[in-house]
Design a protein around this motif. Structure first.
Motif, PDB file in Angstrom:
ATOM      1  N   GLY A  57       0.772  -1.246   0.000  1.00 51.39           N
ATOM      2  CA  GLY A  57       0.000   0.000   0.000  1.00 51.39           C
ATOM      3  C   GLY A  57       0.798   1.288   0.000  1.00 51.39           C
ATOM      4  N   VAL A  58       2.131   1.226   0.000  1.00 48.91           N
ATOM      5  CA  VAL A  58       2.870   2.488  -0.123  1.00 48.91           C
ATOM      6  C   VAL A  58       3.736   2.477  -1.376  1.00 48.91           C
ATOM      7  CG1 VAL A  58       2.917   2.929   2.378  1.00 48.91           C
ATOM      8  CG2 VAL A  58       4.895   1.883   1.272  1.00 48.91           C
ATOM      9  N   SER A  59       3.962   3.673  -1.905  1.00 47.79           N
ATOM     10  CA  SER A  59       4.753   3.774  -3.133  1.00 47.79           C
ATOM     11  C   SER A  59       6.228   3.803  -2.782  1.00 47.79           C
ATOM     12  CB  SER A  59       4.371   5.052  -3.869  1.00 47.79           C
ATOM     13  OG  SER A  59       4.621   6.170  -3.045  1.00 47.79           O
ATOM     14  N   LEU A  60       7.021   3.164  -3.602  1.00 46.88           N
ATOM     15  CA  LEU A  60       8.464   3.277  -3.442  1.00 46.88           C
ATOM     16  C   LEU A  60       9.177   3.035  -4.772  1.00 46.88           C
ATOM     17  CD1 LEU A  60       9.115   0.042  -3.198  1.00 46.88           C
ATOM     18  CD2 LEU A  60       8.667   0.437  -0.795  1.00 46.88           C
ATOM     19  N   ASN A  61      10.470   3.344  -4.791  1.00 43.04           N
ATOM     20  CA  ASN A  61      11.269   3.169  -6.000  1.00 43.04           C
ATOM     21  C   ASN A  61      11.743   1.728  -6.066  1.00 43.04           C
ATOM     22  OD1 ASN A  61      12.510   6.203  -4.862  1.00 43.04           O
ATOM     23  ND2 ASN A  61      11.459   6.089  -6.796  1.00 43.04           N
ATOM     24  N   SER A  62      11.310   0.982  -7.094  1.00 45.51           N
ATOM     25  CA  SER A  62      11.702  -0.433  -7.147  1.00 45.51           C
ATOM     26  C   SER A  62      13.192  -0.598  -7.425  1.00 45.51           C
ATOM     27  CB  SER A  62      10.876  -1.195  -8.182  1.00 45.51           C
ATOM     28  OG  SER A  62      11.036  -0.643  -9.471  1.00 45.51           O
ATOM     29  N   CYS A  63      13.842   0.461  -7.950  1.00 43.13           N
ATOM     30  CA  CYS A  63      15.284   0.352  -8.185  1.00 43.13           C
ATOM     31  C   CYS A  63      16.067   0.419  -6.885  1.00 43.13           C
ATOM     32  CB  CYS A  63      15.762   1.444  -9.154  1.00 43.13           C
ATOM     33  SG  CYS A  63      15.785   3.102  -8.453  1.00 43.13           S
ATOM     34  N   LEU A  64      15.430   0.888  -5.804  1.00 44.17           N
ATOM     35  CA  LEU A  64      16.122   1.001  -4.509  1.00 44.17           C
ATOM     36  C   LEU A  64      15.715  -0.122  -3.563  1.00 44.17           C
ATOM     37  CD1 LEU A  64      15.869   4.838  -3.723  1.00 44.17           C
ATOM     38  CD2 LEU A  64      17.762   3.604  -4.799  1.00 44.17           C
ATOM     39  N   MET A  65      15.035  -1.138  -4.092  1.00 38.27           N
ATOM     40  CA  MET A  65      14.539  -2.205  -3.233  1.00 38.27           C
ATOM     41  C   MET A  65      15.162  -3.521  -3.666  1.00 38.27           C
ATOM     42  SD  MET A  65      10.613  -3.432  -2.964  1.00 38.27           S
ATOM     43  CE  MET A  65      10.100  -4.511  -1.637  1.00 38.27           C
ATOM     44  N   PHE A  66      15.559  -4.324  -2.694  1.00 41.01           N
ATOM     45  CA  PHE A  66      16.065  -5.653  -3.032  1.00 41.01           C
ATOM     46  C   PHE A  66      14.876  -6.539  -3.427  1.00 41.01           C
ATOM     47  CE2 PHE A  66      20.604  -6.194  -1.747  1.00 41.01           C
ATOM     48  CZ  PHE A  66      20.846  -4.869  -1.420  1.00 41.01           C
ATOM     49  N   ALA A  67      15.030  -7.310  -4.485  1.00 38.72           N
ATOM     50  CA  ALA A  67      13.958  -8.204  -4.928  1.00 38.72           C
ATOM     51  C   ALA A  67      13.559  -9.169  -3.806  1.00 38.72           C
ATOM     52  CB  ALA A  67      14.402  -8.979  -6.165  1.00 38.72           C
ATOM     53  N   VAL A  68      14.539  -9.690  -3.073  1.00 43.88           N
ATOM     54  CA  VAL A  68      14.229 -10.634  -1.979  1.00 43.88           C
ATOM     55  C   VAL A  68      13.334 -10.005  -0.912  1.00 43.88           C
ATOM     56  CG1 VAL A  68      16.169 -12.243  -2.151  1.00 43.88           C
ATOM     57  CG2 VAL A  68      16.469 -10.081  -0.910  1.00 43.88           C
ATOM     58  N   ASP A  69      13.365  -8.679  -0.837  1.00 45.32           N
ATOM     59  CA  ASP A  69      12.568  -7.987   0.169  1.00 45.32           C
ATOM     60  C   ASP A  69      11.079  -7.958  -0.213  1.00 45.32           C
ATOM     61  OD1 ASP A  69      12.322  -6.687   2.605  1.00 45.32           O
ATOM     62  OD2 ASP A  69      12.637  -4.690   1.742  1.00 45.32           O
ATOM     63  N   CYS A  70      10.738  -8.452  -1.393  1.00 43.82           N
ATOM     64  CA  CYS A  70       9.319  -8.570  -1.783  1.00 43.82           C
ATOM     65  C   CYS A  70       8.664  -9.760  -1.081  1.00 43.82           C
ATOM     66  CB  CYS A  70       9.182  -8.765  -3.293  1.00 43.82           C
ATOM     67  SG  CYS A  70       9.607  -7.295  -4.229  1.00 43.82           S
ATOM     68  N   ALA A  71       9.464 -10.644  -0.506  1.00 47.82           N
ATOM     69  CA  ALA A  71       8.925 -11.872   0.088  1.00 47.82           C
ATOM     70  C   ALA A  71       7.801 -11.573   1.072  1.00 47.82           C
ATOM     71  CB  ALA A  71      10.048 -12.645   0.791  1.00 47.82           C
ATOM     72  N   GLY A  72       6.687 -12.254   0.891  1.00 47.80           N
ATOM     73  CA  GLY A  72       5.560 -12.126   1.815  1.00 47.80           C
ATOM     74  C   GLY A  72       4.767 -10.841   1.670  1.00 47.80           C
ATOM     75  N   ARG A  73       5.113 -10.024   0.685  1.00 49.11           N
ATOM     76  CA  ARG A  73       4.464  -8.714   0.603  1.00 49.11           C
ATOM     77  C   ARG A  73       3.544  -8.620  -0.604  1.00 49.11           C
ATOM     78  NH1 ARG A  73       9.228  -4.588   1.672  1.00 49.11           N
ATOM     79  NH2 ARG A  73       7.638  -3.240   2.552  1.00 49.11           N
ATOM     80  N   ASN A  74       2.778  -7.543  -0.623  1.00 43.87           N
ATOM     81  CA  ASN A  74       1.779  -7.339  -1.649  1.00 43.87           C
ATOM     82  C   ASN A  74       2.279  -6.253  -2.609  1.00 43.87           C
ATOM     83  OD1 ASN A  74      -0.619  -7.304  -2.982  1.00 43.87           O
ATOM     84  ND2 ASN A  74      -1.861  -7.141  -1.119  1.00 43.87           N
ATOM     85  N   VAL A  75       2.651  -6.661  -3.812  1.00 39.62           N
ATOM     86  CA  VAL A  75       3.279  -5.742  -4.757  1.00 39.62           C
ATOM     87  C   VAL A  75       2.306  -5.397  -5.883  1.00 39.62           C
ATOM     88  CG1 VAL A  75       5.211  -5.466  -6.379  1.00 39.62           C
ATOM     89  CG2 VAL A  75       5.553  -6.727  -4.230  1.00 39.62           C
ATOM     90  N   THR A  76       2.186  -4.101  -6.178  1.00 38.85           N
ATOM     91  CA  THR A  76       1.350  -3.680  -7.302  1.00 38.85           C
ATOM     92  C   THR A  76       2.199  -2.886  -8.283  1.00 38.85           C
ATOM     93  OG1 THR A  76      -0.520  -3.481  -5.796  1.00 38.85           O
ATOM     94  CG2 THR A  76      -0.804  -2.508  -7.964  1.00 38.85           C
ATOM     95  N   THR A  77       2.074  -3.226  -9.567  1.00 40.85           N
ATOM     96  CA  THR A  77       2.753  -2.457 -10.605  1.00 40.85           C
ATOM     97  C   THR A  77       1.683  -1.800 -11.468  1.00 40.85           C
ATOM     98  OG1 THR A  77       2.731  -4.222 -12.249  1.00 40.85           O
ATOM     99  CG2 THR A  77       4.593  -4.196 -10.700  1.00 40.85           C
TER     100      THR A  77
END
Ligand SMILES: Cc1cc2nc3c(=O)[nH]c(=O)nc-3n(C[C@H](O)[C@H](O)[C@H](O)COP(=O)(O)OP(=O)(O)OC[C@H]3O[C@@H](n4cnc5c(N)ncnc54)[C@H](O)[C@@H]3O)c2cc1C
Ligand code: FES
Ligand code: FES
Lengths: 167, 288
Positions: A57-77
């Motif tokens: 539910g919050v916006s962030l820069n995907s270039c500054l996020m580790f892909a592994v940190d998506c684990a268990g989370r809800n991602v919207t593109t």
């Protein structure tokens, strides 16, 4: 050999299970591993906002996020955005206001604008400008983008023509 | 330097500090510093990459006795919007408000800002003037050991702190300011968003009948670490905040800092800005 790690997360409402390179960023994962190319690479260092996605539910820069940190989370593109009424309204408002020129910044702008509208239902132009500070556009000069978002927030009460003259 | 061999996402503080025992660990919080730094090759990964996001004791903002405790994982947005912070810590709200962009405020954590230890780290100056303490956790033997360190002694150089490789920052603690306490933060950059501070200033103290006491002044981006300005503080302590005191403090501030020339500004410009903005902030405090 680069180290891989398996993650499970929800992407645009669908559960996903992927093995990703541990040092990879979320932008590369979306574009190169998943194959969703709506999210753009502009600068790769947090300056341009073209890679904006929403996570829990919050916006962030995907270039500054580790892909592994998506684990268990809800991602919207951006690909998942227009499935929702607010996303669809934003898309229409961008078209109506001519807020898209080359379109490269548009997915990031829409993702950030959607997050802004989730927090402020009826933002004024100053609030929209503030909210979009982290998104660069090389074409439009921002006015039409700001108008499109303001009008989308005031959908029922403001016509595009009125929004255009709002301060 | 060893090669990255393991990714680990502990779900308790005990697990995390146990993993840190060997010290060969790169810690990941929001990733807004670590991603660009690692991708540009400015930092090399250690043997384990440890994602601390899932440790419950590290998030949240709470009132604990006479202190406000901000978990290391609190994001800049969470801090800026939290009622406790808004009520008691205006200088911190101000710093968060001028931080990067919405996307970066949503991802970046206060623990990351502290541990990255940039001289221009925007939360550090308000934390200094608010007498914050950094909470540290480690496992020297088999038990979790926690202690606090005043943030005024935490930074040792640009990107360097007193925290050992076996320690984790779990949060910061800030004494709830007394009635009559004032705090201000000012950041100077060339554009409103996504700008690294050219200089930043924090001022705090108790204001009673025009007299400022328990004065704290700190500067960012004028030295290898954010720092307390002790000469400026003495020029203000216990004095009536009139024009003469304010000018004397602004001069002390200019004399006290020893900044460098870099791409963002010259040393001369930084000194002038410190003088002028310290003066302006104190005038503003005097009117409070
Ligand atoms: C485009 C851009 C603009 C920026 N603008 C600003 C700005 O205006 N002001 C500003 O101050 N900063 C700015 N930053 C820097 C950055 O966003 C902040 O420093 C942020 O607070 C870092 O937090 P994080 O959670 O993302 O840290 P991470 O990147 O996850 O970690 C940063 C460092 O701290 C270590 N670490 C993190 N948490 C802990 C912990 N709890 N215990 C021990 N070690 C830990 C990590 O190992 C790493 O070395 C900007 C960055 C970018 C890319
Ligand atoms: S590509 Fe991520 S901010 Fe530019
Ligand atoms: S429309 Fe081209 S960058 Fe915005």
């Amino acid at each position: 050999m680069s180290l891989k790690h398996e993650i499970e997360f929800t992407l645009n409402g669908v559960k996903r299970k992927l093995a990703v390179d541990v040092t990879m960023n979320a932008l590369d994962m979306l574009r190169e591993v998943v194959g969703l190319t709506g999210t753009k690479y502009g600068c790769g260092e947090g300056e341009c906002g073209a890679c904006t996605i929403q996570v829990d539910g919050v916006s962030l820069n995907s270039c500054l996020m580790f892909a592994v940190d998506c684990a268990g989370r809800n991602v919207t593109t951006v690909e998942g955005l227009t499935d929702q009424p607010r996303g669809e309204a934003l898309r229409e408002s961008f078209v109506e206001h001519g807020a898209v020129q080359c379109g490269f910044c548009t997915p990031g702008m829409m993702m950030q604008a959607d997050h802004l509208l989730a927090k402020h239902e009826h933002p004024d132009a100053a609030c929209v400008k503030r909210g979009l500070e982290g998104n660069l556009c090389r074409c439009t000069g921002y006015k039409k983008i700001v108008d499109a978002v303001v009008a989308c927030g005031g959908r029922d009460s403001v016509t595009p023509a009125q929004a255009g003259v709002q301060k | 330097m060893t090669e990255l061999k393991r990714y680990y996402a502990p779900t308790s503080l005990d697990q995390a500090v146990e993993c840190l025992k060997g010290g060969n660990v790169t810690i990941l919080a929001g990733g807004t510093d670590l991603t660009p730094q690692s991708q540009a090759g400015r930092i090399k990964f250690r043997e384990t990459l440890m994602n601390i996001r899932h440790i419950p004791q590290m998030s949240g903002i709470t009132l604990e006795g006479k202190e406000i405790r901000i978990g290391a994982l609190a994001t800049i947005t969470e801090i800026m919007e939290h009622p406790l912070v808004r009520e008691h810590l205006p200088a911190l709200v101000e710093a968060c408000d001028h931080f990067a962009s919405d996307q970066i405020r949503n991802a970046g954590t206060i623990g990351g800002n502290i541990c990255n230890a940039s001289p221009a780290g925007d939360t550090l100056v308000p934390l200094l003037v608010l007498d914050a303490c950094v909470e540290l956790a480690s496992m020297p033997e088999t038990k979790l050991y926690r202690h606090c360190m005043p943030i005024s002694t935490f930074f040792t150089g640009s990107g360097k702190t007193r925290k050992s490789l076996c320690e984790l920052v779990t949060g910061v603690r800030i004494p709830v300011p007394a009635a009559g306490h004032v705090s201000r933060f000012y950041k100077h950059g060339t554009r409103p968003a996504l700008d690294i501070s050219t200089i930043s200033i924090g001022v705090a103290g108790n204001l009673k009948d025009g007299v400022l006491s328990n004065v704290r002044v700190a500067f960012g981006a004028v030295a290898p670490t954010p720092l307390r300005a002790t000469a400026t503080e003495s020029a203000l302590e216990g004095r009536h905040l009139d024009a003469a005191t304010i000018e004397a403090a602004a001069v002390a501030a200019r004399d006290e800092v020893n900044p460098i020339d870099d791409v963002r500004a010259t040393a001369w410009y930084r000194k002038e800005m410190i003088h002028n903005m310290t003066k302006r902030m104190l005038e503003n405090v005097a009117q409070a």
